[in-house]
Motif scaffolding. Structure first.
Motif, PDB file in Angstrom:
ATOM      1  N   ASP A 178       2.642  22.183 -37.972  1.00 50.96           N
ATOM      2  CA  ASP A 178       2.565  21.660 -36.600  1.00 50.96           C
ATOM      3  C   ASP A 178       1.181  21.156 -36.214  1.00 50.96           C
ATOM      4  O   ASP A 178       0.928  20.855 -35.056  1.00 50.96           O
ATOM      5  CB  ASP A 178       3.060  22.706 -35.594  1.00 50.96           C
ATOM      6  N   GLN A 179       0.282  21.049 -37.173  1.00 52.72           N
ATOM      7  CA  GLN A 179      -1.010  20.395 -36.935  1.00 52.72           C
ATOM      8  C   GLN A 179      -0.950  19.017 -37.593  1.00 52.72           C
ATOM      9  O   GLN A 179      -0.634  18.906 -38.778  1.00 52.72           O
ATOM     10  CB  GLN A 179      -2.159  21.222 -37.526  1.00 52.72           C
ATOM     11  N   ILE A 180      -1.248  17.983 -36.797  1.00 49.82           N
ATOM     12  CA  ILE A 180      -1.084  16.597 -37.266  1.00 49.82           C
ATOM     13  C   ILE A 180      -2.432  15.883 -37.275  1.00 49.82           C
ATOM     14  O   ILE A 180      -3.196  15.955 -36.306  1.00 49.82           O
ATOM     15  CB  ILE A 180      -0.117  15.813 -36.355  1.00 49.82           C
ATOM     16  N   GLY A 181      -2.718  15.204 -38.370  1.00 53.70           N
ATOM     17  CA  GLY A 181      -3.980  14.476 -38.457  1.00 53.70           C
ATOM     18  C   GLY A 181      -3.957  13.473 -39.592  1.00 53.70           C
ATOM     19  O   GLY A 181      -2.891  13.097 -40.090  1.00 53.70           O
ATOM     20  N   ALA A 182      -5.163  13.063 -40.026  1.00 56.76           N
ATOM     21  CA  ALA A 182      -5.289  12.078 -41.102  1.00 56.76           C
ATOM     22  C   ALA A 182      -6.256  12.609 -42.159  1.00 56.76           C
ATOM     23  O   ALA A 182      -7.455  12.682 -41.915  1.00 56.76           O
ATOM     24  CB  ALA A 182      -5.789  10.740 -40.551  1.00 56.76           C
ATOM     25  N   PRO A 183      -5.758  13.001 -43.322  1.00 59.22           N
ATOM     26  CA  PRO A 183      -6.637  13.453 -44.401  1.00 59.22           C
ATOM     27  C   PRO A 183      -7.583  12.325 -44.816  1.00 59.22           C
ATOM     28  O   PRO A 183      -7.145  11.194 -45.043  1.00 59.22           O
ATOM     29  CB  PRO A 183      -5.667  13.800 -45.532  1.00 59.22           C
ATOM     30  N   THR A 184      -8.873  12.651 -44.910  1.00 57.28           N
ATOM     31  CA  THR A 184      -9.882  11.603 -45.110  1.00 57.28           C
ATOM     32  C   THR A 184     -10.828  11.958 -46.256  1.00 57.28           C
ATOM     33  O   THR A 184     -11.553  12.942 -46.172  1.00 57.28           O
ATOM     34  CB  THR A 184     -10.695  11.386 -43.825  1.00 57.28           C
ATOM     35  N   PRO A 185     -10.839  11.169 -47.322  1.00 61.59           N
ATOM     36  CA  PRO A 185     -11.709  11.468 -48.456  1.00 61.59           C
ATOM     37  C   PRO A 185     -13.190  11.263 -48.124  1.00 61.59           C
ATOM     38  O   PRO A 185     -13.555  10.323 -47.402  1.00 61.59           O
ATOM     39  CB  PRO A 185     -11.269  10.475 -49.529  1.00 61.59           C
ATOM     40  N   ALA A 186     -14.026  12.121 -48.674  1.00 58.69           N
ATOM     41  CA  ALA A 186     -15.471  12.010 -48.474  1.00 58.69           C
ATOM     42  C   ALA A 186     -15.995  10.660 -48.975  1.00 58.69           C
ATOM     43  O   ALA A 186     -16.889  10.070 -48.380  1.00 58.69           O
ATOM     44  CB  ALA A 186     -16.178  13.152 -49.196  1.00 58.69           C
ATOM     45  N   LYS A 187     -15.405  10.155 -50.050  1.00 55.24           N
ATOM     46  CA  LYS A 187     -15.875   8.883 -50.610  1.00 55.24           C
ATOM     47  C   LYS A 187     -15.637   7.738 -49.623  1.00 55.24           C
ATOM     48  O   LYS A 187     -16.501   6.859 -49.471  1.00 55.24           O
ATOM     49  CB  LYS A 187     -15.167   8.591 -51.936  1.00 55.24           C
ATOM     50  N   LEU A 188     -14.504   7.740 -48.946  1.00 61.38           N
ATOM     51  CA  LEU A 188     -14.234   6.699 -47.946  1.00 61.38           C
ATOM     52  C   LEU A 188     -15.238   6.803 -46.798  1.00 61.38           C
ATOM     53  O   LEU A 188     -15.746   5.772 -46.328  1.00 61.38           O
ATOM     54  CB  LEU A 188     -12.809   6.832 -47.410  1.00 61.38           C
ATOM     55  N   ILE A 189     -15.523   8.011 -46.352  1.00 61.88           N
ATOM     56  CA  ILE A 189     -16.502   8.204 -45.276  1.00 61.88           C
ATOM     57  C   ILE A 189     -17.844   7.619 -45.675  1.00 61.88           C
ATOM     58  O   ILE A 189     -18.500   6.917 -44.891  1.00 61.88           O
ATOM     59  CB  ILE A 189     -16.639   9.699 -44.935  1.00 61.88           C
TER      60      ILE A 189
END
Length: 300
Positions: A178-189
């Motif tokens: 029930d927690q919704i978000g966007a997984p974000t790779p460190a390399k993309l950041i």
């Protein structure tokens, strides 16, 4: 040649920044092994020695639950340090890049958060990150603050590697759904940091501000875990866990010291429009990061 000082080059994001920032200038790395980050005066002196044009702060207190019982230590790294860096950057006319979090928002509702929304953190960690954001805006005129979410990488300690390890050794698993978000790779950041910073250096302080920086799309932790397992099986990784033995649970069934936001959706309109970017989907980035992880395993 611009001088860039990077704090915490050994963390997930810092590791990737070492490479991406090299396109913009000479990167001077300062790790916690080099200097005590809680001794802020000493750290500022070390930074000043390099006469930086850009200061990139990848240092942070990231132990979310531990922050609830060690508030002072958390605020030193997440609030006091960014404030001191902002004042130094202003004094020497340098750009400051800093990383913030989805935890500054309350997590209510289902709408994607805008950068202009009121921040109402639920935890000590979230409050400390918000305090850092506010200090930078108050004391520095040339800054980029990136609020990101659910950071993971092909190395280090993160959800991707934890799930792979658990699935290889356990035949059942419970994951919060029930927690919704966007997984974000460190390399993309790190890649987007370099791209946006290059534009900011060219166009000036008008581009200063807070920007959301994540992948596109949304998923629950449970859905992300299932995607990881499906990709692993597709790539021939042996798992003990069978697909039907991974169970979705609620946040209340997995109590933690710190309250997590249920809605970590972050609008990407501002960063995409300001810098003329198109951020990739979380699915495509998961595949890339997974392949990178497989390569690092082979190289060991």
């Amino acid at each position: 040649m611009r001088n860039i000082v990077l704090l915490a080059p050994n963390g997930q994001v810092g590791f990737e920044l070492v490479h991406s920032l090299a396109e913009l200038g000479y990167v001077h790395c300062l790790s916690r092994q080099d200097v005590d980050f809680t001794n802020i005066n000493m750290l500022l002196a070390r930074i000043s020695q390099h006469k930086p044009d850009i200061i990139v702060n990848a240092a942070a207190w990231t132990a979310v639950d531990k922050a609830e019982t060690e508030q002072e230590a958390c605020f030193i790294l997440n609030a006091n340090l960014p404030e001191a860096l902002a004042k130094l950057a202003q004094q020497i006319n340098a750009w400051l890049v800093h990383y913030s979090s989805d935890y500054v928002y309350s997590g209510s509702g289902t709408r994607a958060w805008q950068e202009t929304d009121v921040a109402e953190p639920l935890s000590v960690y979230g409050a400390s990150k918000l305090a850092g954001d506010n200090a930078i805006q108050q004391y520095c005129s040339k800054y980029l603050i990136f609020r990101t979410s659910w950071i993971y990488a092909a190395r280090g300690n993160n959800f991707l590697l934890t799930m792979l390890k658990l699935a290889a050794n356990h035949d059942t698993l419970n994951v919060v759904a029930d927690q919704i978000g966007a997984p974000t790779p460190a390399k993309l950041i790190a890649q987007i940091t370099a791209l946006t910073l290059a534009q900011a250096l060219h166009q000036g302080r008008a581009l200063s501000g807070i920007y959301h920086l994540t992948t596109k799309g949304e998923i629950s932790w449970y859905g992300f875990a299932q995607a990881i397992f499906a990709l692993a099986r597709q790539q021939g990784v042996k798992l003990k866990l069978e697909p039907q033995r991974c169970y979705a649970i609620s946040s209340t069934q997995y109590p933690t010291l710190a309250v997590r936001p249920l809605n970590s959706r972050l609008s990407l309109n501002k960063i995409e429009q300001t810098f003329n970017l198109q951020l990739p989907s979380w699915q495509s980035q998961l595949t890339l990061t997974f392949i990178e992880w497989q390569q690092t395993v082979k190289e060991r």
